[in-house]
Design an enzyme around this catalytic site. Sequence first.
Site, PDB file in Angstrom:
ATOM      1  N   TRP A 354       0.827  -1.219   0.000  1.00  0.00           N
ATOM      2  CA  TRP A 354       0.000   0.000   0.000  1.00  0.00           C
ATOM      3  C   TRP A 354       0.854   1.259   0.000  1.00  0.00           C
ATOM      4  O   TRP A 354       0.372   2.350  -0.227  1.00  0.00           O
ATOM      5  CB  TRP A 354      -0.946  -0.011   1.211  1.00  0.00           C
ATOM      6  CG  TRP A 354      -0.292   0.266   2.555  1.00  0.00           C
ATOM      7  CD1 TRP A 354       0.876  -0.269   3.026  1.00  0.00           C
ATOM      8  CD2 TRP A 354      -0.771   1.143   3.576  1.00  0.00           C
ATOM      9  NE1 TRP A 354       1.143   0.202   4.295  1.00  0.00           N
ATOM     10  CE2 TRP A 354       0.142   1.067   4.659  1.00  0.00           C
ATOM     11  CE3 TRP A 354      -1.882   1.969   3.697  1.00  0.00           C
ATOM     12  CZ2 TRP A 354      -0.026   1.803   5.835  1.00  0.00           C
ATOM     13  CZ3 TRP A 354      -2.046   2.696   4.876  1.00  0.00           C
ATOM     14  CH2 TRP A 354      -1.127   2.614   5.920  1.00  0.00           C
ATOM     15  N   ASP A 355       2.145   1.077   0.239  1.00  0.00           N
ATOM     16  CA  ASP A 355       3.088   2.195   0.189  1.00  0.00           C
ATOM     17  C   ASP A 355       2.883   3.000  -1.100  1.00  0.00           C
ATOM     18  O   ASP A 355       2.960   4.223  -1.108  1.00  0.00           O
ATOM     19  CB  ASP A 355       4.548   1.692   0.200  1.00  0.00           C
ATOM     20  CG  ASP A 355       4.862   0.796   1.381  1.00  0.00           C
ATOM     21  OD1 ASP A 355       3.979   0.026   1.800  1.00  0.00           O
ATOM     22  OD2 ASP A 355       6.002   0.832   1.878  1.00  0.00           O
ATOM     23  N   GLU A 497       0.949  -2.487  12.500  1.00  0.00           N
ATOM     24  CA  GLU A 497       1.222  -3.932  12.438  1.00  0.00           C
ATOM     25  C   GLU A 497       1.627  -4.540  13.781  1.00  0.00           C
ATOM     26  O   GLU A 497       1.944  -5.726  13.842  1.00  0.00           O
ATOM     27  CB  GLU A 497       2.279  -4.207  11.373  1.00  0.00           C
ATOM     28  CG  GLU A 497       1.762  -3.867   9.980  1.00  0.00           C
ATOM     29  CD  GLU A 497       2.724  -4.233   8.871  1.00  0.00           C
ATOM     30  OE1 GLU A 497       3.909  -4.476   9.167  1.00  0.00           O
ATOM     31  OE2 GLU A 497       2.283  -4.262   7.700  1.00  0.00           O
ATOM     32  N   LYS A 611       3.008   0.651  16.054  1.00  0.00           N
ATOM     33  CA  LYS A 611       4.209   0.692  15.221  1.00  0.00           C
ATOM     34  C   LYS A 611       4.235   1.973  14.385  1.00  0.00           C
ATOM     35  O   LYS A 611       5.266   2.570  14.157  1.00  0.00           O
ATOM     36  CB  LYS A 611       4.182  -0.520  14.295  1.00  0.00           C
ATOM     37  CG  LYS A 611       5.314  -0.596  13.304  1.00  0.00           C
ATOM     38  CD  LYS A 611       5.195  -1.846  12.440  1.00  0.00           C
ATOM     39  CE  LYS A 611       6.337  -1.969  11.447  1.00  0.00           C
ATOM     40  NZ  LYS A 611       6.186  -3.111  10.545  1.00  0.00           N
ATOM     41  N   GLN A 612       3.040   2.386  13.917  1.00  0.00           N
ATOM     42  CA  GLN A 612       2.996   3.477  12.939  1.00  0.00           C
ATOM     43  C   GLN A 612       1.628   4.138  12.948  1.00  0.00           C
ATOM     44  O   GLN A 612       0.686   3.642  13.568  1.00  0.00           O
ATOM     45  CB  GLN A 612       3.281   2.909  11.561  1.00  0.00           C
ATOM     46  CG  GLN A 612       2.238   1.907  11.093  1.00  0.00           C
ATOM     47  CD  GLN A 612       2.761   0.972  10.015  1.00  0.00           C
ATOM     48  OE1 GLN A 612       3.179  -0.146  10.305  1.00  0.00           O
ATOM     49  NE2 GLN A 612       2.751   1.423   8.785  1.00  0.00           N
TER      50      GLN A 612
END
Length: 782
Positions: A354-355, A497, A611-612
Site C-alpha cells: 500500500w506504500d 502492524e 508501530k505506525q
Amino acid sequence: MVMKYDLGTGDDKNWIVAESSFSKNLLGKAEAIMSLGNGYMGLRSATEEPYVGEVRNLFVAGTFNKSDNLEVSELPNAADVTRMDIRIDGERLDVSSSRTVDYIRALNLKVAELTRSFVWTTSSGKDVALKFRRFVSLDNLHVIGMKMELEALTEAIELSVESGVNAQVSNSGSQHFYEGEKRIYDKKYVEMVTKTVESEIDFMFHTVHHAKVGEIELNQPFMRMDRRIINLTYKCSVTKGQKFSLEKITTVHTSRDQSFAGMILQEMRDQALSTLKACAAEGYDSLLQKHAIAWERKVWSLYKLNIESDNEFDMLAARFALYHLTVMAPAHDERMGIAAKGLSGEGYQGHSFWDTEMFILPFFIYSNPEVARSLLTYRYLGLEGARKKAESNGYEGAMYPWEAAWPSDGEMAQEWGRVDIVTGKQTKIWTGFIEQHITADVAFAVWQYYMVTADQAFMDMYGYEIIFDTARFWASRLEWNDNKQQYCINDVIGPDEYKEHVDNNAFTNYFAHFNMELAMKYYKELKESNPEVFQKLNETLKLDQAITEWHDRIDKIYLPQPSDKDLVVPQDDTYLTKEIIDLTKYKNQSHVNTIFEDYSLEQLSDIQVSKQADLMILFYWLEDKFSKEVKIANYNYYEPKTIHDSSLSLSTHSILANDLNDQPLAYQLFKQACEIDLGPEMKSSDLGMHTASIGGIWQVIVMGFAGMRMMHGELRMNPKLPAHWNKLEFMVNWKGQRLEVVITKDQLLVTAMDRKPVKLEVYGTEYRFDHMLTVCLAEGDN
Ligand code: BGC
C-alpha cells in the site's frame, strides 16, 4: 562514514549527497541512498573494488522469479557489471587503509551521476590519483556508463584492471539464474545471456571497455571466462604524470522488455548487441550529456520544486525525494509497480505494498499523471491475482495481495519472519493473510486519480472495474454481529502492524465503507452516463445483484466512533483495554525496532503501543468524517503511543500536526522523516531506500506545509509555511491543467498555465480564476 550535504557550491548548491570518508563497516547506507536507476533498472552503488559486507545489487523491474518452491517470487539480483579488480604494482586497491586522502564520493542529483575520487598511496609509497564516475541512463533505459581515470602522481606504476560481467551473485544466497551462455566478440564486446530458473526470463548483458594509457589504446586484454563470469584484464605501465582511462559501457536487456515482444532469443541478443555498439561509439561523455538533458527535461524542469529555507538541507532533502521518486518508478511499463525499497536493495523482495497507493502515488497523481495512470493500470492488471486471492479465501470480487509482484501472481507475502524472542521459533507473518485494507486503498487511489485528473477514459477502461470488484470483496467480507446488530470486519491487521488479529480496525472499516459507498455512487452514475460500459461490467461482475447487497449493508457497517468521555476513537475493539507502559525508551531510540529486544510480537499485541500511524492516516485522507476536536484528542492520545518503527509513520504525523496547527512539531517531524534515509543512522537503509517515506516527504511539503487537499473533487490550499521557510514553489496538475504555485509568508500565488478556469478554496473562501490568483495570507495563517 560521514555523510555530507553541503559540498555543492555555486550551481551545485543543495544538489550533492556525499560521503567524505570511507568505512568498510558501514557500506549499506551509501550503497542505497546513492543508488542509481531509471525505473527500468536500479543499481546499488557498491564501490568498484569489493569489500566484505558490501551488497552488489542490480535489479530490473518486473523480472520476478521464484528461486525454489518454498520461497516467494522476488526481483532477482542480476549480474554485477560494476566490480573492478584494480592492482597497482600487484597490490590490490583498498581504500579502507589509512593511506587514502581526499576521499569523496558524491551523488550529483541534478545530473544523476555518481563520482568518487581520492589519492591512494601504495605500500611502497607511490601516490596515485583515482576518479570513478557512473550513471544509469534516463535517456536510454538500458545503458549503464562507467569511467575510471587514474594518474600516477609520484612515480611510474604497473597497473592491472580486471572488469567484465560477474553473475556470481545471489539474493542473500538464493540463486535465480541458470549458468547461461558467454561470448566475447572481437576481443571487445562481452556478452552474457542468462535465464531465470522459474519464470524463464532471458537476461542479456553486453559490455565494452575502452582503455587508454596516455594516447595509446589498449586493445589486447587478457580474456577470462569462468563459472558465471566473463572478465577482461587490461595491463599497462603508467609513467609519472601519465593518465590512464577506462570507459565501460554496459547494456541490460531482458525478454520482458516490451520492445522485444514476439522476438526469439537470437534476435533479442543481436539487437541488444547492436545497441551496445552504437552506445560504445558515442562514449561516456556524450551518453552522460544526453542522460543529464533527460533529467533536466523529465524531472527538474517538470516538477520545479523550490524551497527557500534557512536550513539548506530542506531543499536538498526535497530534491533527494524527487530523485528517488524518479529512479524507483517503472514508468515505462504498466505491468510493473513500485517496490517498497524501490530498485535499491533486496528488502521486501521487490514487492509492491500500500506504500504505493497511499504514500507515493499522490506525488505522481498531482505531478506526473501519466506515471500515476501506469501505476494504477498495474493494479488493474493485478485484478487477476486479486480475484485469485479472493477466491482462495472464500470471498467474492477482488482481494488485493498485501505484497504484489507480477500482476497475475496474487499474494506474494512471505509466511515466516523474525525470531520470536520468547519461543525461539520463527514468527509467522500474518500480513499476507489478514492485512486487508490494501484492497480499499487501491480503490481509494483510483478515486483520487480520477478526481484530480478527470481522466474519464481510464475510468471507463479500468477504474470502475477496480472500484466495483473491490466493493464486491468487502460486501462478502463483512460479518454480521448479533450483539452490535452491525456488520464487522474481524480478525485483521490494520496499518499498525503491532496489533494482529484485531476486530474492527477503524482505518479498515472506514476505508471498506468508503470503497462500497463509492461503488454505489458509480453504479448509479455509470448506468446513466455510459450504459455501454455499465452493461459490460454488469455482465462480468453481476452488478445488479451486488448493488442490492451494498444497499442492504452500507448503513450497517460498524464505524468506530469517538467516545463521549474523551473523544478517543478506538483503533480497534480491544486497543483501549490493553496495558499502558512507559514507552520513553522506545520513543527516544536511535534506531527502529528496539522494542523487539524486550518483547515478542505477540506480547506487543497486549500493549497500547503502535508501530505506525493508523487512525492518523484515516484522519488525513477522510478528514471530513471527523471534527477538529476529535482529531486533536486522538492525536494527543495516539501520538505518545506511536513509536514510528515504520518509516511510513512520520510524514503522516507531520501532516496531521500541521493540520492541527502545531507547526513546530510538524517541521520537526518533517526533518525526522527526511532523516530516515539521509540521517546519521548508518544501518537503516541497508536493505534499500524507504520509498514510502520518500513519497511522504513530498506530501508533507505539498499537503502539509502548502495545505493542499482534494475534498469531494474540489481543490483546497491552506498554506502554513514553517517558520524557517520564506518561500515554497511547486507545480500540480489539476483536471488536466498545470498550476504553478508560489507561497511566501504573506502571499499565495497560483498560475493556471493553460488559462482554463480553476476553482480553489483558500482558508474557507472560494476563488475562481482562469489565469492568476493572488491571495494575501493573513498573519497567523502560516
Ligand atoms: C510497514 C507497512 C509497509 C511495509 C513495506 C512495514 O514495516 O508496517 O505499513 O507497507 O513495511 O514498506
